[in-house]
Design an enzyme around this catalytic site. Structure first.
Site, short mmCIF file in Angstrom:
data_model
loop_
_atom_site.label_atom_id
_atom_site.label_comp_id
_atom_site.label_asym_id
_atom_site.label_seq_id
_atom_site.Cartn_x
_atom_site.Cartn_y
_atom_site.Cartn_z
CB CYS A 84 -16.88 15.54 -2.99
SG CYS A 84 -18.10 13.76 -4.05
CB CYS A 102 -19.10 12.51 -8.36
SG CYS A 102 -18.66 13.15 -6.42
CD GLU A 229 9.06 5.50 0.63
OE1 GLU A 229 9.35 7.03 0.75
OE2 GLU A 229 8.92 5.13 -0.03
CB SER A 242 1.56 -5.28 15.75
OG SER A 242 0.04 -6.28 16.13
#
Length: 373
Positions: A84, A102, A229, A242
């Site tokens: 979904c 939902c 991290e 970059s």
């Protein structure tokens, strides 16, 4: 001004490597396992491979998976998973998805960024546990190193959605999930990003760079510096390098203190003159910590990037950047750096006065002659 002494960066192992390519799932001949041995002795490996989820259906996209994910065993046998778009609930059959509704509002969380084409929502892992668990299970299908699936209460998730015209033809907008990044609520090592994902159909469209840029914009609002991290994958390193290059040349070409003003404010005893430095009028001098404050990039990553670009020097035992605008533009041309912003600065819907963000102290923008790391 002399060059700083050479030292091995923690990113040295990545510098000469090429970008990681999408891992390819090579088919195995019938009767053979992954390493080519007889299937009668390696049947377990073959069964595990054939039971993996091979493809997900998300909205109008059918996406081949790259890695396995610890979905419940009953969902692995179908090899195809229907997901979904709103709650990321996973289902085995299309009919189940079509009947699915939902119960919770969408998008979840609070909107922290919005422009004409996309929105970024901050979702608390503790407040929206099931949604964030589904998000982590989905991301593991495309990330090799992802390990957090259920203990997600100490994380914030920043979900990027693109705006699309609703299929019903009405004026209302529909949202498509394209990626996210997560970070710990109370990081120990100043990490502003723990995990990042852009779904394969949306890669190569600068969404990864936008997520990285937004992570640093939020860091600057907190009045601190941060970074990803560790350790970084080779692909992650190239993405961050970059961004670091672009952010630093943006700052070097932006509104900054001129050399004379810097020396006037930073050197209390006024021991050092412009003549002693042999600086031209169009040159500027920066402390490394000042660049870290302006960009939100932690000092060690600023040092790495300046050295990588050949812009780092040593002055009276301290790391400084002392270059002309012409030098910066030459570096931009040689390294093919695009210094343009990727996000709309007016799109940030949080500010340093929000309860979730600590206000910047007045001392955070001070420059001292002792600023260095």
């Amino acid at each position: 001004m002399r060059k700083p002494p050479a030292k091995r960066s923690r990113y040295s192992e990545h510098v000469e490597t090429s970008k990681e390519q999408r891992p390819k799932k090579t088919p195995h001949a019938k009767g053979q396992s992954k390493n080519g041995t007889n299937a009668s002795t390696k049947g377990k490996e073959l069964d595990e491979e054939t039971s993996e989820i091979q493809r997900i259906i998300l909205g109008n996209y059918s996406i081949a998976t790259w890695y396995s994910s610890p979905y419940p065993d009953e969902y692995k046998g179908s090899q195809e998973l229907y997901i979904c778009q709103q709650c990321l609930k996973y289902m085995r059959y299309r009919e189940t998805l079509e009947a699915h509704s939902c119960p919770d509002p969408f998008p979840r969380g609070r909107c922290v960024y919005e422009d004409a084409s996309m929105v970024l929502y901050e979702v608390d892992g503790k407040a929206h546990t099931l949604y964030c668990q589904n998000l982590c299970l989905l991301s593991k299908l495309f990330l090799d190193q992802k390990t957090i699936y259920y203990d997600i209460g100490s994380f914030l998730f920043y979900v990027l959605l693109t705006k699309q015209q609703h299929s019903s033809g009405t004026d209302s907008l529909a949202y498509m999930f394209v990626g996210y990044f997560s970070k710990e609520k109370a990081p120990v090592e100043r990490n502003n990003l723990a995990c990042i994902l852009v779904l394969p159909p949306f890669r190569g469209q600068s969404y990864g760079q936008m997520l990285i840029e937004l992570s640093y914009e939020l860091t600057k609002l907190e009045g601190t510096t941060g970074g990803p991290e560790q350790p970084l994958s080779s692909q992650g390193f190239h993405s961050y390098r970059s961004y670091w290059r672009r952010a630093i040349v943006q700052t070097l070409l932006g509104t900054t203190l001129q050399t004379a003003k810097y020396l006037h404010h930073s050197c209390e005893r006024k021991r050092h003159s412009l003549e002693a430095l042999s600086l031209a009028d169009n040159q500027r001098i920066y402390s490394v910590s000042r660049l870290a404050q302006l960009t939100g990039i932690r000092t060690e990553d600023v040092l790495f990037t300046l050295e990588d670009l050949g812009l780092l020097g040593c002055w009276h035992g301290k790391y400084v950047v002392c270059i002309s605008d012409e030098t910066i533009r030459k570096v931009i041309a040689e390294r093919s750096i695009n210094p343009a912003l990727r996000i709309d600065p007016n799109g940030l819907l949080v500010d340093r006065n929000d309860d979730e963000y600590e206000s910047l102290s007045d001392s955070s923008t001070d420059i001292s002659c002792s600023d260095h790391s």
